[in-house]
Design a protein around this motif. Structure first.
Motif, PDB file in Angstrom:
ATOM      1  N   PRO A 582       0.689  -1.304   0.161  1.00 27.98           N
ATOM      2  CA  PRO A 582      -0.098  -0.151  -0.097  1.00 27.98           C
ATOM      3  C   PRO A 582       0.883   1.303  -0.117  1.00 27.98           C
ATOM      4  O   PRO A 582       0.323   2.466  -0.023  1.00 27.98           O
ATOM      5  CB  PRO A 582      -0.992  -0.110   1.335  1.00 27.98           C
ATOM      6  N   VAL A 583       2.237   1.149   0.108  1.00 28.06           N
ATOM      7  CA  VAL A 583       3.040   2.291   0.282  1.00 28.06           C
ATOM      8  C   VAL A 583       4.084   2.671  -1.215  1.00 28.06           C
ATOM      9  O   VAL A 583       4.748   1.370  -1.408  1.00 28.06           O
ATOM     10  CB  VAL A 583       4.089   2.250   1.434  1.00 28.06           C
ATOM     11  N   GLY A 584       3.857   3.761  -1.794  1.00 32.93           N
ATOM     12  CA  GLY A 584       4.919   4.096  -2.771  1.00 32.93           C
ATOM     13  C   GLY A 584       5.551   5.225  -2.541  1.00 32.93           C
ATOM     14  O   GLY A 584       4.736   6.214  -1.915  1.00 32.93           O
ATOM     15  N   ALA A 585       6.657   5.521  -2.583  1.00 34.88           N
ATOM     16  CA  ALA A 585       7.398   6.738  -2.307  1.00 34.88           C
ATOM     17  C   ALA A 585       8.749   6.972  -3.342  1.00 34.88           C
ATOM     18  O   ALA A 585       9.449   6.061  -3.619  1.00 34.88           O
ATOM     19  CB  ALA A 585       7.717   6.749  -0.931  1.00 34.88           C
ATOM     20  N   GLN A 586       8.970   8.191  -3.431  1.00 33.06           N
ATOM     21  CA  GLN A 586      10.111   8.525  -4.053  1.00 33.06           C
ATOM     22  C   GLN A 586      10.802   9.773  -3.435  1.00 33.06           C
ATOM     23  O   GLN A 586      10.096  10.813  -2.922  1.00 33.06           O
ATOM     24  CB  GLN A 586       9.874   8.951  -5.435  1.00 33.06           C
ATOM     25  N   LEU A 587      12.133   9.753  -3.309  1.00 33.32           N
ATOM     26  CA  LEU A 587      12.936  10.852  -2.856  1.00 33.32           C
ATOM     27  C   LEU A 587      14.246  10.950  -3.718  1.00 33.32           C
ATOM     28  O   LEU A 587      15.036  10.184  -3.770  1.00 33.32           O
ATOM     29  CB  LEU A 587      13.371  10.826  -1.162  1.00 33.32           C
ATOM     30  N   PHE A 588      14.287  12.095  -4.345  1.00 36.10           N
ATOM     31  CA  PHE A 588      15.608  12.228  -5.160  1.00 36.10           C
ATOM     32  C   PHE A 588      16.359  13.635  -5.020  1.00 36.10           C
ATOM     33  O   PHE A 588      15.343  14.725  -4.824  1.00 36.10           O
ATOM     34  CB  PHE A 588      15.361  12.330  -6.760  1.00 36.10           C
ATOM     35  N   TYR A 589      17.313  13.766  -4.839  1.00 31.93           N
ATOM     36  CA  TYR A 589      18.246  14.987  -4.881  1.00 31.93           C
ATOM     37  C   TYR A 589      19.264  14.999  -5.977  1.00 31.93           C
ATOM     38  O   TYR A 589      19.796  13.909  -6.202  1.00 31.93           O
ATOM     39  CB  TYR A 589      18.921  15.210  -3.491  1.00 31.93           C
ATOM     40  N   SER A 634       7.865  12.331  -3.235  1.00 27.32           N
ATOM     41  CA  SER A 634       6.403  11.902  -3.226  1.00 27.32           C
ATOM     42  C   SER A 634       6.365  10.743  -2.581  1.00 27.32           C
ATOM     43  O   SER A 634       7.027   9.985  -2.360  1.00 27.32           O
ATOM     44  CB  SER A 634       6.190  11.886  -4.740  1.00 27.32           C
ATOM     45  N   VAL A 635       4.913  10.761  -1.919  1.00 27.23           N
ATOM     46  CA  VAL A 635       4.557   9.499  -1.070  1.00 27.23           C
ATOM     47  C   VAL A 635       3.082   9.437  -1.375  1.00 27.23           C
ATOM     48  O   VAL A 635       2.206  10.199  -1.708  1.00 27.23           O
ATOM     49  CB  VAL A 635       4.684   9.820   0.538  1.00 27.23           C
ATOM     50  N   SER A 636       2.716   8.144  -1.560  1.00 29.49           N
ATOM     51  CA  SER A 636       1.373   7.572  -1.828  1.00 29.49           C
ATOM     52  C   SER A 636       1.041   6.329  -0.993  1.00 29.49           C
ATOM     53  O   SER A 636       1.830   5.390  -0.845  1.00 29.49           O
ATOM     54  CB  SER A 636       1.039   7.003  -3.303  1.00 29.49           C
ATOM     55  N   VAL A 637      -0.186   6.379   0.107  1.00 24.10           N
ATOM     56  CA  VAL A 637      -0.253   5.441   0.714  1.00 24.10           C
ATOM     57  C   VAL A 637      -1.771   4.939   0.667  1.00 24.10           C
ATOM     58  O   VAL A 637      -2.519   5.961   0.839  1.00 24.10           O
ATOM     59  CB  VAL A 637       0.033   6.016   2.470  1.00 24.10           C
ATOM     60  N   LEU A 645      -4.162   8.323   0.128  1.00 21.46           N
ATOM     61  CA  LEU A 645      -3.442   9.784   0.463  1.00 21.46           C
ATOM     62  C   LEU A 645      -2.099   9.599  -0.374  1.00 21.46           C
ATOM     63  O   LEU A 645      -1.437   8.793  -0.407  1.00 21.46           O
ATOM     64  CB  LEU A 645      -3.511   9.613   1.748  1.00 21.46           C
ATOM     65  N   ALA A 646      -1.979  10.983  -1.101  1.00 23.45           N
ATOM     66  CA  ALA A 646      -0.729  10.927  -1.821  1.00 23.45           C
ATOM     67  C   ALA A 646      -0.430  12.457  -1.697  1.00 23.45           C
ATOM     68  O   ALA A 646      -1.302  13.503  -1.480  1.00 23.45           O
ATOM     69  CB  ALA A 646      -1.083  11.040  -3.246  1.00 23.45           C
ATOM     70  N   THR A 647       0.954  12.625  -1.609  1.00 20.11           N
ATOM     71  CA  THR A 647       1.426  14.060  -1.644  1.00 20.11           C
ATOM     72  C   THR A 647       2.695  14.149  -2.221  1.00 20.11           C
ATOM     73  O   THR A 647       3.387  13.099  -2.477  1.00 20.11           O
ATOM     74  CB  THR A 647       1.540  14.601  -0.276  1.00 20.11           C
ATOM     75  N   ARG A 684      -3.262  15.175  -2.118  1.00 14.22           N
ATOM     76  CA  ARG A 684      -4.611  14.622  -2.573  1.00 14.22           C
ATOM     77  C   ARG A 684      -5.061  13.487  -2.082  1.00 14.22           C
ATOM     78  O   ARG A 684      -4.333  12.459  -1.229  1.00 14.22           O
ATOM     79  CB  ARG A 684      -4.404  13.992  -4.030  1.00 14.22           C
ATOM     80  N   ALA A 685      -6.564  13.430  -1.622  1.00 15.79           N
ATOM     81  CA  ALA A 685      -7.135  11.936  -1.067  1.00 15.79           C
ATOM     82  C   ALA A 685      -8.237  11.573  -1.989  1.00 15.79           C
ATOM     83  O   ALA A 685      -8.800  12.106  -2.439  1.00 15.79           O
ATOM     84  CB  ALA A 685      -7.777  12.485   0.199  1.00 15.79           C
ATOM     85  N   THR A 686      -8.221  10.190  -2.373  1.00 17.04           N
ATOM     86  CA  THR A 686      -8.874   9.598  -3.406  1.00 17.04           C
ATOM     87  C   THR A 686      -9.610   8.503  -2.528  1.00 17.04           C
ATOM     88  O   THR A 686      -9.042   7.457  -2.098  1.00 17.04           O
ATOM     89  CB  THR A 686      -8.132   8.884  -4.669  1.00 17.04           C
ATOM     90  N   TRP A 687     -10.860   8.485  -2.801  1.00 18.28           N
ATOM     91  CA  TRP A 687     -11.783   7.604  -2.293  1.00 18.28           C
ATOM     92  C   TRP A 687     -12.431   6.776  -3.310  1.00 18.28           C
ATOM     93  O   TRP A 687     -13.287   7.193  -4.302  1.00 18.28           O
ATOM     94  CB  TRP A 687     -12.892   8.127  -1.323  1.00 18.28           C
TER      95      TRP A 687
END
Length: 782
Positions: A582-589, A634-637, A645-647, A684-687
């Protein structure tokens, strides 16, 4: 809120005209004799008919409003990966790879195993969040900031770079040509959004695979392709969309037929936009509406097992798109005509021998624009027109994995050549005459004569198996670039009364060489968690516009300059990607150094800094250096089975160093790059309680931006004639969406924009974003 578009759309729907989603495709049942993969730049494959939902009619995939879940632990459920990475079909079906992208490596890979920082807008995203234009489809993508000079524009900014420094592709073919200008441009808006199946954004240099211009990143627009069917199957699609902010109406029609070895489809789109209403403090913004018509024809032919031919044509005609930032009642400008014609042929071979995949493609692009300036006080219309023809030839191949090397990498290599020819004309006509009669004014032409540009390059890439715990990729490109410049007497003719006669620039040829390389590693540190490190370089060779542009350009009057050399970028990128249930995330510098970045700087003409109208003279110069720091997260849970929920957020810091050409011996000037985006992001929140409907709420935000360059302070888009302009205000806006499948054939999506009617614009833009308004899209299937 304007209701006229919705009333008209409802009337059309009630007449009984069949509405078919642009993304609904025919039954997927190719012959079992061979792999039937679409080309590397074709859209992802549809689920096969055996996977279609029980309540979907024959030949229709389940609605993209409710994307199908991938079975846990089986991210690539239908196909198997053959040696060398070629995807082989099972049971005679076309491959099914959820969220497959190709732009980063030119090989189909699931998003989770991509070796680069990427943003992907899928077909499902487009169905849920109908976009007014192709650029606006990127509005909610992480790492992408959209600048809009006018309602008919939209220039993506990637890691602080835009215009000439971001490479745009359509089905893998360059949209950038020899006259792409340094500032924001409208070229991405010449792609019909109703043809788009997927948008792929690679952030960071992409010159190894795609050549010049790919310093900030690469954006590949993948359009639909018809698919084969085991029996004669009609293709039909109709889509209607309306918006109240600009009282817009858009309609799309698609028709064709699928056979076992042949698939043909044509499409027609009509789009009408009126003046845009902004937030409560702005109201209706005059000089923002425009019209557009689009057409496309796609042919896919299986010549024999393992050999397929793809043919397509895309045409766009835009008219009367004004420049709001340069328009007043007595003096306004508009793109009277914006045209694009694209013809493309691709012959692709797939097999199990030494040549696993090979392709040869021929492309032709014609892009033309006509800009009219209405100068009422002078009883005059000034017309500037440019026409560019681009012919390209590209060949690429993929061979079996090299088992002797660590990781058994798959080699991909190729060569390409592109030829551009530009023509430009300028004229004037009295406005008071019954009919316009333009007399030529060659000294006002954007370019003299018929300059040409030729680029030719070779590249190679090794990419190891992404399914292994450790994988890597490495690539190189070498490219030669040649620009032929004609005799240029425009300065002499435009300024005959100069105290010192201005020079006639002789005909000459400018040659340059571009080199690029990249090396990246990916280490899986835990199940679904990877760390990525990429080192890469990119280049941009000066083009026709750099050498020859004369006339108004942004906040100045541009004077041609020929003392230019290629820009070269060097990027180090460190990131992590998480894809665990259920978790997707990315972090890049990423840290990027650009040597020799070409920019517009103040200059003198006949000893003067300003034109008689008070506009500063500027010329092109290689800046000493530019440093760019980028941070993208970015994070999506999926917090509940039906709630996600995503941001995401993006921060960019830039600094450049240049010299002032108007004063000799001055020290270097240090300033931010023009239009550096502020810290910005989205929540963002998606139901989705089931497969019938969804509800979504989101907020877009950006902090204020006070990191201005000297060009920003002179640009009316940034400082709109505001005394002591200090910053672009920040904003927080809220939107709501809902979508539903209304039976087996009809689906609808509704977006409520800017719920609190805020007045705002993105940094560097010349038009405010829509105020409180609604967008409705209707789709259905045969």
């Amino acid at each position: 809120m304007h209701l006229r578009p919705f009333v008209l759309m409802a009337c059309c729907a009630l007449t009984g005209a069949p509405l078919v989603p642009a993304h609904a495709q025919e039954q997927l049942e190719p012959s079992a004799a061979e792999p039937s993969t679409p080309p590397a730049d074709a859209p992802v494959s549809e689920p096969s008919s055996t996977e279609a939902s029980a309540d979907a009619p024959a030949g229709q995939a389940p609605s993209a409003l409710v994307p199908r879940e991938t079975p846990p632990g089986n991210p690539v459920s239908a196909p198997t990966s053959a040696p060398g990475g070629t995807v082989e079909p099972e049971s005679g079906e076309e491959p099914v790879i959820p969220s497959t992208v190709v732009t980063a490596t030119r090989r189909p890979r699931p998003t989770s195993s991509q070796p680069r920082a990427m943003s992907v807008v899928t077909r499902e995203d487009l169905a849920k969040r109908p976009a007014r234009t192709t650029p606006e489809a990127l509005l909610e993508s992480e790492g992408v900031f959209l600048q809009k000079t006018n309602h008919g524009g939209g220039a993506p900014i990637l890691r602080g770079l835009y215009g000439q420094h971001v490479l745009l592709l359509v089905d893998g073919v360059r949209l950038n040509n020899g006259t792409v200008r340094s500032g924001p441009n409208q070229y991405l808006n010449t792609v019909d959004p109703f043809l788009v199946e997927q948008l792929e954004v690679v952030r960071g240099p992409g010159s190894v695979l795609y050549g010049s211009d790919a310093l900030g990143g690469v954006i590949n627009v993948r359009t639909f392709w018809p698919r084969f069917a085991s029996e004669t199957t009609p293709i039909g699609a109709v889509r209607a969309q309306a918006g109240s902010a600009d009282q817009s109406l858009q309609g799309h029609l698609r028709a064709g037929v699928s056979l076992q070895d042949t698939a043909v489809a044509g499409a027609l789109t009509l789009r009408d936009f009126n003046d845009l209403r902004g937030g409560e403090r702005v109201g209706v913004q005059r000089y923002t509406g425009y019209q557009e018509g689009d057409a496309a024809l796609k042919v896919r032919q299986r010549l024999r097992p393992g050999l397929q031919l793809y043919l397509q044509y895309q045409g766009v005609r835009q008219s009367d798109a004004p420049r709001l930032d340069r328009s007043a009642p007595g003096d306004f400008r508009r793109f009277s005509d914006q045209e694009r014609d694209f013809a493309h042929a691709r012959l692709e071979h797939t097999g199990s021998g030494f040549l696993r995949r090979g392709a040869v493609e021929l492309s032709m692009h014609r892009q033309s624009e006509q800009v009219d300036r209405f100068r009422v006080a002078r009883d005059r219309m000034d017309r500037d027109s440019v026409n560019v023809w681009t012919v390209g030839l590209r060949a690429e191949a993929e061979t079996p994995a090299l088992s002797a090397l660590p990781g058994a990498p798959v080699p991909i290599f190729g060569a390409e050549v592109f030829h551009d020819k530009a023509t430009s004309n300028a004229g004037r006509s009295p406005l008071s005459e019954p009919a316009l009669d333009f007399s030529p004014v060659p000294e006002d032409a954007r370019y003299p004569g018929a300059p040409t540009q030729v680029s030719a390059g070779v590249f190679g890439l090794l990419a190891s198996d992404a399914e292994r715990p450790f994988s890597y990729h490495a690539g190189l490109r070498a490219q030669v670039h040649r620009v032929s410049l004609p005799v240029d007497a425009r300065l002499t003719e435009a300024f005959p009364d100069a105290s010192d006669p201005l020079p006639v620039l002789p005909a000459t040829t400018q040659n340059s060489v571009g080199l690029a390389g990249e090396l990246g590693v990916r280490q899986r540190v835990a199940d679904g968690v990877s760390v990525l490190l990429n080192l890469g370089s990119g280049f941009r060779a000066p083009n026709i516009d750099d050498y020859l542009r004369l006339g108004a350009d942004g906040p100045g009057y541009l004077v041609p300059g020929r003392d230019l050399h290629p820009e070269q970028s060097y990027t180090a990128e460190l990131g992590t990607r998480v894809d665990r249930g259920p978790v997707g995330a990315q972090l890049f510098y990423a840290f990027t150094v650009v040597d020799g970045l070409v920019g517009n700087v103040p200059t003198l003409l006949d000893g003067q800094q300003f034109t008689p109208d008070g506009v500063p003279y500027r010329t092109r110069q290689n800046l000493d250096r530019a440093d760019i720091h980028s941070l993208e997260a970015s994070v999506s849970v999926k917090v509940l089975p039906s709630l996600t929920l995503a941001t995401h957020a993006t921060y960019t810091h830039t600094k450049s160093r240049r010299q002032d050409l108007t004063v000799e011996g001055t020290p270097f000037i240090r300033e931010p790059l023009s239009r550096t985006p502020p810290l910005n992001g989205l929540v963002r929140a998606t139901w989705e309680p089931g497969e019938v409907f969804f509800v979504e709420g989101l907020s877009r935000w950006a902090l204020s931006q006070d990191a201005y360059s000297a060009a920003d302070l002179l640009d009316i888009r940034t400082c709109a004639e505001t005394p002591e302009c200090a910053q672009t205000p920040g904003f927080v806006v809220f939107h709501a969406r809902a979508g539903a499948r209304l039976g087996k054939r009809l689906s609808a999506a509704l977006t409520l924009q800017n719920l609190f009617d805020a007045t705002y614009r993105t940094h560097g833009s010349g038009v405010d974003e829509p105020g409180r308004s609604a967008v409705i899209s209707l789709e259905a299937s045969l």
